[in-house]
Design a protein around this motif. Structure first.
Motif, PDB file in Angstrom:
ATOM      1  N   LYS A  25      -2.629  -1.994   8.952  1.00  0.00           N
ATOM      2  CA  LYS A  25      -2.238  -3.156   8.148  1.00  0.00           C
ATOM      3  C   LYS A  25      -2.412  -2.858   6.660  1.00  0.00           C
ATOM      4  CE  LYS A  25      -1.002  -7.475   7.756  1.00  0.00           C
ATOM      5  NZ  LYS A  25       0.342  -7.899   8.045  1.00  0.00           N
ATOM      6  N   GLU A  28       0.426  -0.705   5.513  1.00  0.00           N
ATOM      7  CA  GLU A  28       1.630  -1.535   5.422  1.00  0.00           C
ATOM      8  C   GLU A  28       1.604  -2.388   4.160  1.00  0.00           C
ATOM      9  OE1 GLU A  28       3.471  -5.389   7.737  1.00  0.00           O
ATOM     10  OE2 GLU A  28       2.277  -3.971   8.892  1.00  0.00           O
ATOM     11  N   LEU A  29       0.458  -3.002   3.865  1.00  0.00           N
ATOM     12  CA  LEU A  29       0.341  -3.842   2.675  1.00  0.00           C
ATOM     13  C   LEU A  29       0.446  -3.022   1.385  1.00  0.00           C
ATOM     14  CD1 LEU A  29      -2.450  -6.336   3.802  1.00  0.00           C
ATOM     15  CD2 LEU A  29      -0.004  -6.792   3.519  1.00  0.00           C
ATOM     16  N   GLU A  30      -0.104  -1.824   1.379  1.00  0.00           N
ATOM     17  CA  GLU A  30       0.001  -0.969   0.199  1.00  0.00           C
ATOM     18  C   GLU A  30       1.449  -0.564  -0.050  1.00  0.00           C
ATOM     19  OE1 GLU A  30      -2.756   2.253   0.822  1.00  0.00           O
ATOM     20  OE2 GLU A  30      -4.450   1.073   0.096  1.00  0.00           O
ATOM     21  N   THR A  31       2.189  -0.319   1.007  1.00  0.00           N
ATOM     22  CA  THR A  31       3.613   0.012   0.871  1.00  0.00           C
ATOM     23  C   THR A  31       4.370  -1.179   0.304  1.00  0.00           C
ATOM     24  OG1 THR A  31       3.440   1.529   2.739  1.00  0.00           O
ATOM     25  CG2 THR A  31       5.652   0.818   2.117  1.00  0.00           C
ATOM     26  N   GLU A  32       4.092  -2.373   0.827  1.00  0.00           N
ATOM     27  CA  GLU A  32       4.733  -3.585   0.319  1.00  0.00           C
ATOM     28  C   GLU A  32       4.375  -3.812  -1.144  1.00  0.00           C
ATOM     29  OE1 GLU A  32       3.969  -7.023   2.731  1.00  0.00           O
ATOM     30  OE2 GLU A  32       4.641  -6.021   4.556  1.00  0.00           O
ATOM     31  N   LYS A  33       3.115  -3.564  -1.487  1.00  0.00           N
ATOM     32  CA  LYS A  33       2.653  -3.744  -2.866  1.00  0.00           C
ATOM     33  C   LYS A  33       3.397  -2.800  -3.798  1.00  0.00           C
ATOM     34  CE  LYS A  33      -1.211  -2.746  -5.847  1.00  0.00           C
ATOM     35  NZ  LYS A  33      -2.365  -1.913  -5.942  1.00  0.00           N
ATOM     36  N   THR A  34       3.542  -1.545  -3.406  1.00  0.00           N
ATOM     37  CA  THR A  34       4.246  -0.559  -4.230  1.00  0.00           C
ATOM     38  C   THR A  34       5.685  -1.009  -4.477  1.00  0.00           C
ATOM     39  OG1 THR A  34       2.862   1.215  -3.366  1.00  0.00           O
ATOM     40  CG2 THR A  34       4.936   1.854  -4.404  1.00  0.00           C
ATOM     41  N   GLY A  35       6.344  -1.470  -3.436  1.00  0.00           N
ATOM     42  CA  GLY A  35       7.719  -1.959  -3.572  1.00  0.00           C
ATOM     43  C   GLY A  35       7.790  -3.182  -4.473  1.00  0.00           C
ATOM     44  N   ALA A  36       6.822  -4.093  -4.336  1.00  0.00           N
ATOM     45  CA  ALA A  36       6.807  -5.296  -5.161  1.00  0.00           C
ATOM     46  C   ALA A  36       6.560  -4.953  -6.629  1.00  0.00           C
ATOM     47  CB  ALA A  36       5.744  -6.262  -4.650  1.00  0.00           C
ATOM     48  N   GLU A  38       7.338  -2.126  -8.129  1.00  0.00           N
ATOM     49  CA  GLU A  38       8.564  -1.507  -8.629  1.00  0.00           C
ATOM     50  C   GLU A  38       9.626  -2.561  -8.931  1.00  0.00           C
ATOM     51  OE1 GLU A  38       9.682   1.365  -5.682  1.00  0.00           O
ATOM     52  OE2 GLU A  38       8.069   2.746  -6.230  1.00  0.00           O
ATOM     53  N   ARG A  39       9.785  -3.555  -8.033  1.00  0.00           N
ATOM     54  CA  ARG A  39      10.750  -4.625  -8.272  1.00  0.00           C
ATOM     55  C   ARG A  39      10.347  -5.453  -9.487  1.00  0.00           C
ATOM     56  NH1 ARG A  39      10.212  -4.852  -2.808  1.00  0.00           N
ATOM     57  NH2 ARG A  39       8.985  -6.781  -2.863  1.00  0.00           N
TER      58      ARG A  39
END
Length: 162
Positions: A25, A28-36, A38-39
């Motif tokens: 988890k 997964e959250l770190e990946t989502e954070k990286t994408g957020a 960048e956006r």
């Protein structure tokens, strides 16, 4: 005793399973954070371009006879342009301090208007060779919104014929 050991081993296995699930988890959250992030950075850059860089470029291009990227960058290094908390453009000196304009008998703080930017460029003096004359826009007219009326003068024939 052996029964307690089996219960402890079972509890250990259960907790290890939970740890593995939590680690997955976290990844997964770190990946989502990286994408957020960048956006958000992309959105902030676009917002900065729309709210700050484009309006500054438009004002400078209207004041400069030769609005080359080198000259625009030199103006940006001489003066400061930044967004305040309300999203308005602040026109400051290069250190971010309020810029004082001495256009009238008393000095006042500059605002981001074409008039104040022109006054600051004139007071600086380093941009006189590329600054358009007062009253002229990029079109060479006093009022770029007002259409120019061209009236043809009657042409007289050189030979006296009509």
């Amino acid at each position: 005793m052996s029964d307690e050991i089996e219960k402890l081993l079972a509890k250990r296995d259960e907790l290890l399973g939970e740890v593995k699930a939590l680690r997955a988890k976290v990844v997964e959250l770190e990946t989502e954070k990286t994408g957020a992030v960048e956006r958000a950075d992309t959105a902030e850059a676009k917002l900065r371009k729309v709210l700050l860089e484009n309006p500054v470029d438009d004002v400078l291009k209207g004041l400069l006879a030769v609005p080359s990227p080198r000259i625009l960058e030199e103006v940006r290094q001489t003066f400061g342009f930044a967004l305040d908390d309300a999203g308005n453009i602040k026109f400051t000196d290069k250190d971010g301090k309020p810029l004082m304009i001495e256009a009238s008998k008393e000095a006042r703080e500059a605002t981001f208007t074409a008039k104040d930017v022109r006054l600051a460029l004139e007071e600086h003096g380093g941009f006189d060779d590329v600054l358009l004359a007062r009253g002229l826009g990029g079109t060479g007219r006093n009022d770029p919104q007002k259409p120019i009326k061209v009236e043809a003068a009657p042409v007289a024939s050189q030979f006296g014929l009509r």
